[in-house]
Design an enzyme around this catalytic site. Structure first.
Site, PDB file in Angstrom:
ATOM      1  N   HIS A  13      -1.467  82.159  89.612  1.00  0.00           N
ATOM      2  CA  HIS A  13      -1.631  80.814  89.084  1.00  0.00           C
ATOM      3  C   HIS A  13      -2.803  80.869  88.100  1.00  0.00           C
ATOM      4  O   HIS A  13      -3.890  81.336  88.438  1.00  0.00           O
ATOM      5  CB  HIS A  13      -1.923  79.842  90.226  1.00  0.00           C
ATOM      6  CG  HIS A  13      -2.405  78.502  89.767  1.00  0.00           C
ATOM      7  ND1 HIS A  13      -1.902  77.887  88.638  1.00  0.00           N
ATOM      8  CD2 HIS A  13      -3.352  77.661  90.262  1.00  0.00           C
ATOM      9  CE1 HIS A  13      -2.519  76.729  88.473  1.00  0.00           C
ATOM     10  NE2 HIS A  13      -3.410  76.573  89.433  1.00  0.00           N
ATOM     11  N   ASN A  50      -5.336  75.510  82.770  1.00  0.00           N
ATOM     12  CA  ASN A  50      -4.632  75.394  84.045  1.00  0.00           C
ATOM     13  C   ASN A  50      -3.507  74.367  83.892  1.00  0.00           C
ATOM     14  O   ASN A  50      -3.763  73.170  83.817  1.00  0.00           O
ATOM     15  CB  ASN A  50      -5.635  74.964  85.119  1.00  0.00           C
ATOM     16  CG  ASN A  50      -5.005  74.764  86.490  1.00  0.00           C
ATOM     17  OD1 ASN A  50      -3.785  74.732  86.615  1.00  0.00           O
ATOM     18  ND2 ASN A  50      -5.827  74.611  87.504  1.00  0.00           N
ATOM     19  N   CYS A  83      -0.523  72.928  92.717  1.00  0.00           N
ATOM     20  CA  CYS A  83      -0.154  74.007  91.792  1.00  0.00           C
ATOM     21  C   CYS A  83       0.852  74.962  92.431  1.00  0.00           C
ATOM     22  O   CYS A  83       1.594  75.651  91.734  1.00  0.00           O
ATOM     23  CB  CYS A  83      -1.400  74.781  91.378  1.00  0.00           C
ATOM     24  SG  CYS A  83      -2.665  73.720  90.680  1.00  0.00           S
TER      25      CYS A  83
HETATM   26  N1  ACO Z   1     -19.826  72.350  81.243  1.00  0.00           N
HETATM   27  C1  ACO Z   1     -21.110  72.663  81.488  1.00  0.00           C
HETATM   28  N2  ACO Z   1     -21.649  72.636  82.724  1.00  0.00           N
HETATM   29  C2  ACO Z   1     -20.823  72.296  83.730  1.00  0.00           C
HETATM   30  C3  ACO Z   1     -19.469  71.975  83.556  1.00  0.00           C
HETATM   31  C4  ACO Z   1     -18.976  72.004  82.231  1.00  0.00           C
HETATM   32  N3  ACO Z   1     -17.695  71.725  81.944  1.00  0.00           N
HETATM   33  N4  ACO Z   1     -18.911  71.692  84.757  1.00  0.00           N
HETATM   34  C5  ACO Z   1     -19.883  71.840  85.661  1.00  0.00           C
HETATM   35  N5  ACO Z   1     -21.042  72.205  85.065  1.00  0.00           N
HETATM   36  C6  ACO Z   1     -22.335  72.480  85.663  1.00  0.00           C
HETATM   37  C7  ACO Z   1     -22.490  71.827  87.023  1.00  0.00           C
HETATM   38  O1  ACO Z   1     -22.932  70.503  86.893  1.00  0.00           O
HETATM   39  C8  ACO Z   1     -23.522  72.719  87.661  1.00  0.00           C
HETATM   40  O2  ACO Z   1     -24.787  72.352  87.186  1.00  0.00           O
HETATM   41  P1  ACO Z   1     -26.084  72.383  88.167  1.00  0.00           P
HETATM   42  O3  ACO Z   1     -26.208  73.822  88.589  1.00  0.00           O
HETATM   43  O4  ACO Z   1     -27.167  71.892  87.291  1.00  0.00           O
HETATM   44  O5  ACO Z   1     -25.701  71.486  89.288  1.00  0.00           O
HETATM   45  C9  ACO Z   1     -23.204  74.120  87.103  1.00  0.00           C
HETATM   46  O6  ACO Z   1     -22.419  73.879  85.927  1.00  0.00           O
HETATM   47  C10 ACO Z   1     -22.417  74.986  88.050  1.00  0.00           C
HETATM   48  O7  ACO Z   1     -21.321  74.232  88.575  1.00  0.00           O
HETATM   49  P2  ACO Z   1     -20.294  74.862  89.593  1.00  0.00           P
HETATM   50  O8  ACO Z   1     -19.330  73.794  90.021  1.00  0.00           O
HETATM   51  O9  ACO Z   1     -21.025  75.586  90.672  1.00  0.00           O
HETATM   52  O10 ACO Z   1     -19.571  75.918  88.643  1.00  0.00           O
HETATM   53  P3  ACO Z   1     -18.551  77.044  89.028  1.00  0.00           P
HETATM   54  O11 ACO Z   1     -19.045  78.323  88.567  1.00  0.00           O
HETATM   55  O12 ACO Z   1     -18.083  76.913  90.470  1.00  0.00           O
HETATM   56  O13 ACO Z   1     -17.315  76.680  88.115  1.00  0.00           O
HETATM   57  C11 ACO Z   1     -15.154  75.668  88.292  1.00  0.00           C
HETATM   58  C12 ACO Z   1     -16.658  75.434  88.275  1.00  0.00           C
HETATM   59  C13 ACO Z   1     -14.747  76.250  86.966  1.00  0.00           C
HETATM   60  C14 ACO Z   1     -14.442  74.318  88.495  1.00  0.00           C
HETATM   61  C15 ACO Z   1     -14.792  76.645  89.437  1.00  0.00           C
HETATM   62  O14 ACO Z   1     -15.393  76.220  90.635  1.00  0.00           O
HETATM   63  C16 ACO Z   1     -13.307  76.736  89.639  1.00  0.00           C
HETATM   64  O15 ACO Z   1     -12.572  77.230  88.806  1.00  0.00           O
HETATM   65  N6  ACO Z   1     -12.794  76.328  90.813  1.00  0.00           N
HETATM   66  C17 ACO Z   1     -11.401  76.423  91.113  1.00  0.00           C
HETATM   67  C18 ACO Z   1     -10.634  75.287  90.531  1.00  0.00           C
HETATM   68  C19 ACO Z   1      -9.149  75.572  90.638  1.00  0.00           C
HETATM   69  O16 ACO Z   1      -8.742  76.702  90.540  1.00  0.00           O
HETATM   70  N7  ACO Z   1      -8.328  74.596  90.878  1.00  0.00           N
HETATM   71  C20 ACO Z   1      -6.918  74.947  90.978  1.00  0.00           C
HETATM   72  C21 ACO Z   1      -6.164  73.998  91.649  1.00  0.00           C
HETATM   73  S1  ACO Z   1      -5.906  72.563  90.672  1.00  0.00           S
HETATM   74  C22 ACO Z   1      -4.562  71.701  91.361  1.00  0.00           C
HETATM   75  O17 ACO Z   1      -3.999  72.033  92.348  1.00  0.00           O
HETATM   76  C23 ACO Z   1      -4.140  70.412  90.674  1.00  0.00           C
END
Ligand code: ACO
Length: 334
Positions: A259, A289, A118
């Site tokens: 971003h 994103n 990104c």
């Molecule tokens: N819907 C419902 N539940 C979900 C989903 C979904 N889409 N995705 C994950 N969950 C569940 C998980 O299974 C987990 O369940 P569990 O507690 O029973 O195990 C729970 O939700 C919490 O999951 P986490 O991964 O801890 O959720 P988090 O709050 O961290 O959010 C997210 C996940 C949105 C991906 C976050 O970590 C994030 O935004 N990370 C940064 C990603 C990013 O910015 N990437 C940019 C670079 S991309 C590039 O360079 C190409």
């Protein structure tokens, strides 16, 4: 040293293009086990644009670039270089930039892609600005574009809810000494975290095979939690240092363009910097994103909506992070 030396570099016009098709969270909830509430609460995203079958990265990039060219009023033959940031090019080669250069008829320009997750957005703006500041180029068309919807596993709810397609473009050119312009270009990487965001299949380490297809190695794979923590650990101190290099503090920045990955990431960093959220440009909820395109879309809409205006003297900081893990910052005076 992140301070840009040499000739002044001005941002003269922006443009953008997104696919017509809108996919909202409710539609996603019919595809994978998720909900509008979860996506909005954890990310801030409400909908994203998805490219049609015959719409490729180069199509969106060409449309965004044409808008930036029209708005700048420049003759395409005066463009010295076309730089495109993308992680989802039509093909590994030729580059998307070459396709753009050919389509717009910039007959005297060179062309190359920047692939840096990104952060390709900040890297492409920085390389273009450095080329102008050094005197190598006078005018550079910079574009960020993604069609990541083709590289996403639509059965993986941890990634498919996050990404969207789109393109944004910026025309940069050499200015007069007294003109406002680009102040800081900074590009960083922590390659020890290379495994946080990957697309492992289809190239030299894992050539395409029946096995790579069966194991879904041709899709984006991300350790979302690790990425999230990385941003909160690294970005606040880093952005403070970048401002300080330019003789400023975070409170001197009028507009922050992060971003557009996750609203909580942006809020967390701004809170740690002691900066009010109303200084940040945010269009994540409508586009998701869009990786290397995201800051270009936000920048274009900020000009269209009047939150940034030309010759206002506003200090604008653009920052991104992504696969690598790369990160960077770009500061200019509007
Ligand atoms: N819907 C419902 N539940 C979900 C989903 C979904 N889409 N995705 C994950 N969950 C569940 C998980 O299974 C987990 O369940 P569990 O507690 O029973 O195990 C729970 O939700 C919490 O999951 P986490 O991964 O801890 O959720 P988090 O709050 O961290 O959010 C997210 C996940 C949105 C991906 C976050 O970590 C994030 O935004 N990370 C940064 C990603 C990013 O910015 N990437 C940019 C670079 S991309 C590039 O360079 C190409």
């Amino acid at each position: 040293m992140a301070l840009l030396q040499g000739r002044s570099v001005r941002l003269v016009a922006t443009g953008m293009a997104v696919p017509e098709r809108v996919m909202d969270n409710d539609e996603l909830a019919r595809i994978v086990d998720t909900s509008n509430e979860w996506i909005v609460e954890r990310t801030g995203i409400r909908e994203r644009r998805i490219a049609s079958k015959d719409e490729n990265a180069s199509d969106l990039a060409i449309a965004a670039c044409r808008q930036a060219i029209d708005r700048s009023g420049v003759d395409v033959d005066s463009i010295d270089m076309v730089v495109v940031a993308t992680n989802s090019p039509d093909t590994l080669f030729p580059s998307v930039a070459a396709r753009v250069q050919g389509a717009i008829g910039a007959s005297k320009a060179g062309a190359f892609d920047v692939q840096s997750g990104c952060t390709g957005s900040v890297y492409s703006l920085s390389v273009a600005s450095s080329g102008i500041a050094s005197g190598l180029w006078n005018r550079v068309l910079v574009c960020g574009v993604e069609v990541l919807s083709r590289l996403i596993d639509w059965e993986d709810r941890t990634t498919c809810v996050l990404f969207g397609d789109g393109a944004g473009a910026v025309m940069l050119e050499a200015g007069e000494k007294e003109d406002p312009g680009v102040m800081v270009c900074d590009m960083k990487s922590d390659g020890t975290k290379w495994d946080y965001i990957t697309l492992p299949g289809g190239l030299s380490s894992l050539p395409a095979s029946r096995d790579t297809l069966a194991e879904k190695k041709h899709f984006v794979s991300m350790k979302g939690n690790d990425v999230f923590k990385f941003t909160q650990r690294v970005l606040p101190g880093y952005l403070k240092d970048v401002c300080s290099d330019a003789g400023m503090s975070p409170s001197d920045i009028d507009r922050w363009i992060f971003h557009q990955a996750n609203r909580r990431i942006m809020e967390g960093v701004l809170k740690r910097l002691g900066v009010s959220e109303d200084r940040a440009i945010n269009n994540l909820e409508r586009y998701g994103n869009t990786s290397a395109a995201s800051v270009f879309l936000a920048l274009n809409e900020a000009y269209e909506g009047g939150s940034i205006t030309c010759n206002s003297g506003q200090k604008v900081l653009i920052t991104s992070f992504g696969a690598g893990m790369t990160y960077g910052a770009f500061i200019y005076e509007a």
